[in-house]
Design a protein around this motif. Structure first.
Motif, PDB file in Angstrom:
ATOM      1  N   LEU A  69       0.719  -1.392   0.127  1.00 29.18           N
ATOM      2  CA  LEU A  69      -0.211   0.183  -0.035  1.00 29.18           C
ATOM      3  C   LEU A  69       0.898   1.345   0.297  1.00 29.18           C
ATOM      4  O   LEU A  69       1.050   2.107  -0.828  1.00 29.18           O
ATOM      5  CB  LEU A  69      -0.673   0.238   1.313  1.00 29.18           C
ATOM      6  CG  LEU A  69      -1.619   1.309   1.056  1.00 29.18           C
ATOM      7  CD1 LEU A  69      -3.197   0.770   2.120  1.00 29.18           C
ATOM      8  CD2 LEU A  69      -1.511   2.264   2.461  1.00 29.18           C
ATOM      9  N   LEU A  70       1.775   1.219   0.896  1.00 27.55           N
ATOM     10  CA  LEU A  70       2.627   1.947   0.806  1.00 27.55           C
ATOM     11  C   LEU A  70       3.641   2.684  -0.301  1.00 27.55           C
ATOM     12  O   LEU A  70       3.360   3.509  -1.353  1.00 27.55           O
ATOM     13  CB  LEU A  70       3.975   2.577   2.565  1.00 27.55           C
ATOM     14  CG  LEU A  70       3.463   2.613   3.410  1.00 27.55           C
ATOM     15  CD1 LEU A  70       4.261   1.716   4.299  1.00 27.55           C
ATOM     16  CD2 LEU A  70       2.978   3.499   3.260  1.00 27.55           C
ATOM     17  N   GLN A 131      10.962   2.380   7.707  1.00 24.35           N
ATOM     18  CA  GLN A 131      11.487   2.173   6.693  1.00 24.35           C
ATOM     19  C   GLN A 131      11.747   1.264   4.527  1.00 24.35           C
ATOM     20  O   GLN A 131      12.305   2.145   4.678  1.00 24.35           O
ATOM     21  CB  GLN A 131      12.904   0.734   6.809  1.00 24.35           C
ATOM     22  CG  GLN A 131      14.360   0.272   5.781  1.00 24.35           C
ATOM     23  CD  GLN A 131      14.940   1.370   6.129  1.00 24.35           C
ATOM     24  OE1 GLN A 131      15.018   2.024   6.854  1.00 24.35           O
ATOM     25  NE2 GLN A 131      15.467   2.445   5.082  1.00 24.35           N
ATOM     26  N   THR A 132      10.849   0.752   4.721  1.00 27.59           N
ATOM     27  CA  THR A 132      10.377   0.951   3.113  1.00 27.59           C
ATOM     28  C   THR A 132       9.993   1.854   2.822  1.00 27.59           C
ATOM     29  O   THR A 132       9.979   2.161   1.614  1.00 27.59           O
ATOM     30  CB  THR A 132       8.885  -0.098   3.458  1.00 27.59           C
ATOM     31  OG1 THR A 132       9.131  -1.582   3.566  1.00 27.59           O
ATOM     32  CG2 THR A 132       8.498  -0.118   2.264  1.00 27.59           C
ATOM     33  N   LEU A 133       8.541   2.890   3.289  1.00 26.77           N
ATOM     34  CA  LEU A 133       8.606   4.410   3.377  1.00 26.77           C
ATOM     35  C   LEU A 133       9.729   4.863   3.087  1.00 26.77           C
ATOM     36  O   LEU A 133       9.895   5.637   1.270  1.00 26.77           O
ATOM     37  CB  LEU A 133       7.174   4.769   4.336  1.00 26.77           C
ATOM     38  CG  LEU A 133       6.732   6.019   3.888  1.00 26.77           C
ATOM     39  CD1 LEU A 133       5.937   5.897   2.070  1.00 26.77           C
ATOM     40  CD2 LEU A 133       6.046   6.860   5.028  1.00 26.77           C
ATOM     41  N   THR A 134      10.650   5.141   4.047  1.00 22.64           N
ATOM     42  CA  THR A 134      11.995   6.131   3.866  1.00 22.64           C
ATOM     43  C   THR A 134      12.594   5.567   2.109  1.00 22.64           C
ATOM     44  O   THR A 134      13.190   6.022   1.522  1.00 22.64           O
ATOM     45  CB  THR A 134      12.588   5.414   4.662  1.00 22.64           C
ATOM     46  OG1 THR A 134      12.483   6.356   5.819  1.00 22.64           O
ATOM     47  CG2 THR A 134      14.107   6.457   4.255  1.00 22.64           C
ATOM     48  N   GLU A 135      12.983   4.271   1.647  1.00 25.35           N
ATOM     49  CA  GLU A 135      13.181   4.603   1.018  1.00 25.35           C
ATOM     50  C   GLU A 135      12.214   3.791  -0.505  1.00 25.35           C
ATOM     51  O   GLU A 135      13.078   4.597  -1.219  1.00 25.35           O
ATOM     52  CB  GLU A 135      13.315   2.267   0.202  1.00 25.35           C
ATOM     53  CG  GLU A 135      14.426   1.882   1.490  1.00 25.35           C
ATOM     54  CD  GLU A 135      14.377   0.210   1.540  1.00 25.35           C
ATOM     55  OE1 GLU A 135      14.036  -0.236   1.265  1.00 25.35           O
ATOM     56  OE2 GLU A 135      15.442  -0.113   2.470  1.00 25.35           O
ATOM     57  N   ASP A 141      13.883  15.123   3.165  1.00 24.93           N
ATOM     58  CA  ASP A 141      13.514  14.104   4.539  1.00 24.93           C
ATOM     59  C   ASP A 141      12.482  13.086   4.632  1.00 24.93           C
ATOM     60  O   ASP A 141      11.897  13.373   5.384  1.00 24.93           O
ATOM     61  CB  ASP A 141      12.798  15.704   4.884  1.00 24.93           C
ATOM     62  CG  ASP A 141      11.176  16.477   4.194  1.00 24.93           C
ATOM     63  OD1 ASP A 141      11.656  15.441   3.377  1.00 24.93           O
ATOM     64  OD2 ASP A 141      11.055  16.945   4.827  1.00 24.93           O
ATOM     65  N   ALA A 142      13.238  12.441   3.299  1.00 23.69           N
ATOM     66  CA  ALA A 142      12.247  11.150   3.225  1.00 23.69           C
ATOM     67  C   ALA A 142      12.793  10.498   4.869  1.00 23.69           C
ATOM     68  O   ALA A 142      11.253  10.164   5.363  1.00 23.69           O
ATOM     69  CB  ALA A 142      12.377  10.474   2.501  1.00 23.69           C
ATOM     70  N   GLU A 143      13.245  10.318   5.398  1.00 23.17           N
ATOM     71  CA  GLU A 143      13.440   9.866   6.838  1.00 23.17           C
ATOM     72  C   GLU A 143      12.138  10.432   8.114  1.00 23.17           C
ATOM     73  O   GLU A 143      11.962   9.716   9.000  1.00 23.17           O
ATOM     74  CB  GLU A 143      14.314   9.603   7.577  1.00 23.17           C
ATOM     75  CG  GLU A 143      14.869   8.630   8.121  1.00 23.17           C
ATOM     76  CD  GLU A 143      16.274   8.014   9.359  1.00 23.17           C
ATOM     77  OE1 GLU A 143      16.624   6.825   9.424  1.00 23.17           O
ATOM     78  OE2 GLU A 143      17.305   8.754   8.695  1.00 23.17           O
ATOM     79  N   LEU A 144      12.648  11.564   7.851  1.00 22.99           N
ATOM     80  CA  LEU A 144      11.511  12.372   8.733  1.00 22.99           C
ATOM     81  C   LEU A 144       9.849  12.356   7.906  1.00 22.99           C
ATOM     82  O   LEU A 144       9.209  12.396   9.791  1.00 22.99           O
ATOM     83  CB  LEU A 144      12.285  13.442   9.325  1.00 22.99           C
ATOM     84  CG  LEU A 144      11.989  14.311   9.938  1.00 22.99           C
ATOM     85  CD1 LEU A 144      12.352  13.706  11.714  1.00 22.99           C
ATOM     86  CD2 LEU A 144      11.837  15.829  10.023  1.00 22.99           C
ATOM     87  N   LEU A 145       9.813  11.947   6.931  1.00 27.01           N
ATOM     88  CA  LEU A 145       8.538  11.950   6.872  1.00 27.01           C
ATOM     89  C   LEU A 145       7.908  10.639   7.454  1.00 27.01           C
ATOM     90  O   LEU A 145       6.612  11.085   7.459  1.00 27.01           O
ATOM     91  CB  LEU A 145       8.432  12.512   5.619  1.00 27.01           C
ATOM     92  CG  LEU A 145       6.682  12.421   4.534  1.00 27.01           C
ATOM     93  CD1 LEU A 145       6.169  13.014   5.603  1.00 27.01           C
ATOM     94  CD2 LEU A 145       7.248  12.728   3.109  1.00 27.01           C
TER      95      LEU A 145
END
Length: 194
Positions: A69-70, A131-135, A141-145
C-alpha cells in the motif's frame, strides 16, 4: 501424516493464517504452538515456516499488504502526501483490517495486547514499514516524513483499538478515527506550530 500436496501458494498461506488466527483468538497466542497450527491446517511445521518465518507473523500477517500500500501510494503520480492520505482514508472507507475498524477486530486487539511477543513484533513491523517508506520517498527529508507518518498512523490505530477494547463499536469510533487521520495529514503538510 499431514497433506503436502497443497503446501505452496497463496491459498495454503491464507488457510494456515486463518486456522492459526482462530486458535490464537480462542486460546491465546502463547498457548498455541506452531506444531498445533500445522496439525490443524494439515501441513507440516516446515510448510508453516515456509510461509511465516515467525510464529508472530501467523497473526500479524498484513505487513506485506501494508508495505505494498505504501509503495503504491508513493509511486502514484503527483503529491505524495495527497496519495498517502487518499490510501489511508480508503482503508477507513473500506473498514479494512489495516484501519483497525473491521468488524470483529476486538478479539484480535485483545490477543495482541495480551502478548509481549506480538507487541514486540508489531513494533518491528512498524519499523520495517518506516524503512520501506523511507526507501520509496525521494525527498531529502524522507526519513523524517516516514517516521512521522508511521508513528502518527500507529497512534491513530492504537487509540481506535483502545476504544474498541473499552466497549465502543467500529461505528462509534469511525468518525473520530477519520478526523485523527485528517489531522495527521494536516500536520504532516503544515507542521505543528500554533
Amino acid at each position: 501424516m499431514p497433506r503436502t500436496a497443497a503446501r505452496g501458494g497463496p491459498q495454503t498461506r491464507a488457510r494456515i493464517s486463518q486456522i492459526a488466527t482462530q486458535l490464537f483468538l480462542e486460546r491465546g497466542f502463547e498457548a498455541v504452538t506452531v506444531a498445533e497450527v500445522a496439525r490443524a491446517a494439515e501441513v507440516s511445521s516446515v510448510t508453516v515456516f515456509k510461509h511465516f518465518p515467525r510464529k508472530e507473523d501467523l497473526l500479524l500477517d498484513r505487513a506485506d499488504d501494508a508495505a505494498e500500500l505504501l509503495r503504491t501510494a508513493v509511486r502514484a503520480n503527483g503529491d505524495v502526501l495527497a496519495s498517502l492520505r487518499a490510501a489511508t482514508l480508503r482503508l477507513v472507507d473500506e473498514r479494512h483490517a489495516l484501519s483497525g475498524l473491521k468488524d470483529g477486530s476486538v478479539p484480535f486487539f485483545a490477543t495482541v495486547a495480551a502478548s509481549p511477543a506480538l507487541i514486540a513484533r508489531a513494533r518491528e513491523i512498524a519499523d520495517d514499514l518506516q524503512q520501506t517508506l523511507t526507501e520509496e520517498l525521494t525527498a531529502p527529508d524522507a526519513e523524517l516524513l516516514a517516521a512521522f507518518y508511521v508513528s502518527g498512523y500507529t497512534t491513530v490505530l492504537v487509540e481506535t483499538a483502545r476504544r474498541q477494547l473499552a466497549g465502543e463499536s467500529p461505528d462509534e469510533v469511525v468518525d473520530d478515527h477519520r478526523a485523527r487521520v485528517e489531522l495527521l495529514f494536516d500536520r504532516l503538510r503544515t507542521g505543528f506550530s500554533g
